[in-house]
Motif scaffolding. Structure first.
Motif, short mmCIF file in Angstrom:
data_model
loop_
_atom_site.label_atom_id
_atom_site.label_comp_id
_atom_site.label_asym_id
_atom_site.label_seq_id
_atom_site.Cartn_x
_atom_site.Cartn_y
_atom_site.Cartn_z
N PHE A 145 0.83 -1.20 0.00
CA PHE A 145 0.00 0.00 0.00
C PHE A 145 0.87 1.26 0.00
CE2 PHE A 145 -2.14 3.50 2.12
CZ PHE A 145 -3.34 3.57 1.42
N VAL A 146 1.88 1.27 0.87
CA VAL A 146 2.76 2.44 0.95
C VAL A 146 3.48 2.65 -0.39
CG1 VAL A 146 4.82 3.41 2.07
CG2 VAL A 146 3.06 2.31 3.45
N ALA A 147 3.90 1.55 -1.01
CA ALA A 147 4.59 1.65 -2.30
C ALA A 147 3.65 2.23 -3.36
CB ALA A 147 5.12 0.29 -2.72
N ALA A 148 2.38 1.78 -3.34
CA ALA A 148 1.40 2.28 -4.31
C ALA A 148 1.15 3.77 -4.07
CB ALA A 148 0.09 1.49 -4.20
N PHE A 149 1.03 4.14 -2.80
CA PHE A 149 0.81 5.56 -2.45
C PHE A 149 1.96 6.41 -2.97
CE2 PHE A 149 0.98 9.36 0.06
CZ PHE A 149 -0.34 9.69 0.32
N ARG A 150 3.18 5.91 -2.71
CA ARG A 150 4.38 6.67 -3.10
C ARG A 150 4.43 6.84 -4.63
NH1 ARG A 150 8.60 3.72 -0.40
NH2 ARG A 150 8.22 2.23 -2.03
N GLU A 151 4.18 5.75 -5.33
CA GLU A 151 4.25 5.80 -6.79
C GLU A 151 3.23 6.77 -7.38
OE1 GLU A 151 3.63 2.53 -10.19
OE2 GLU A 151 4.79 1.84 -8.44
N ILE A 152 2.02 6.73 -6.84
CA ILE A 152 0.97 7.62 -7.34
C ILE A 152 1.27 9.07 -6.94
CG2 ILE A 152 -1.48 8.20 -7.07
CD1 ILE A 152 -1.90 5.06 -6.85
N ALA A 153 1.75 9.27 -5.71
CA ALA A 153 2.06 10.63 -5.25
C ALA A 153 3.14 11.26 -6.13
CB ALA A 153 2.50 10.61 -3.79
#
Ligand SMILES: [Zn+2]
Length: 227
Positions: A145-153
């Motif tokens: 989840f954190v990786a997905a958040f980071r990538e989208i951000a």
């Protein structure tokens, strides 16, 4: 606060900032008791520098920069001003709390460094854990989840971030949230990472559009003087 600008005496290199409070009454204790004295700082300045080269410096409308928390009266403040031809920066500071601000004219202009975005990964991880069953969510799912958040951000242009509030102790820093298209993209990832039940529990956290405590990023905007 009055924002009409400053008056600069070129001969003495002294800057005065007219304000609505220039005409103030002071009460002084004398042997005859308290005496009221009307003090007019603006008039006093104009009289002192009457035969000098005075020019007006107007604010250019760019943001005001502070060297620290805005509530701290000892912190230096910077304004960008113009005399109509050139741009300058005025530095206002005091060396003692009871002193008025002293102004200094500096060459150059206030420029904003590229905005930097920080992602509070540890906090995001904790908030997600709390939204589910705390302590039982597999680490790899939290990490995904954190990786997905980071990538989208990272895909969001800084000017698309929505500021939620500014940090009063650090005027270069504000709290912002991702725009809704990015949150929807994040939700699609959530549905891939978690099962249906958990995805439904995470959705209010991700999509909390009006929540001041929505998942956020830290945006840093640093102003500096460029000659
Ligand atoms: Zn003067």
């Amino acid at each position: 606060m009055n924002d009409s600008g400053f008056v600069h005496c070129r001969d003495c290199d002294i800057i005065f900032r007219p304000s609505p409070y220039d005409r103030a009454c002071e009460y002084r204790h004398t042997p005859d008791g308290y005496v009221e004295i009307t003090r007019d700082d603006c008039m006093a300045f104009l009289v002192t520098h009457a035969r000098h080269a005075l020019h007006t410096l107007r604010l250019t409308g760019s943001p005001v920069a502070h060297e620290g928390p805005q509530w701290d009266p000892m912190v230096a403040t910077y304004w960008q001003v113009t005399d109509g031809l050139e741009t300058f920066v005025i530095r206002g500071s005091r060396t003692r709390l009871e002193e008025p601000l002293r102004y200094q004219l500096l060459p150059g202009r206030l420029v904003q460094d590229p905005v930097s975005v920080e992602i509070p990964e540890e906090e995001i991880r904790e908030r997600l854990d709390q939204a589910l069953y705390p302590g039982v969510v597999p680490e790899r799912r939290l990490g995904a989840f954190v990786a997905a958040f980071r990538e989208i951000a990272w895909d969001v242009e800084p000017d698309q971030l929505e500021t939620l509030y500014d940090i009063s102790s650090d005027q270069t820093l504000s709290i912002a949230r991702l725009p809704s298209w990015a949150l929807e993209r994040l939700m699609r990832q959530v549905r891939r990472i978690f099962d249906e039940g958990d995805a439904a529990r995470v959705e209010p956290l991700v999509m909390a559009l009006d929540e001041p405590d929505a998942l956020h990023v830290l945006v840093r905007r640093q102003l500096r003087i460029e000659a």
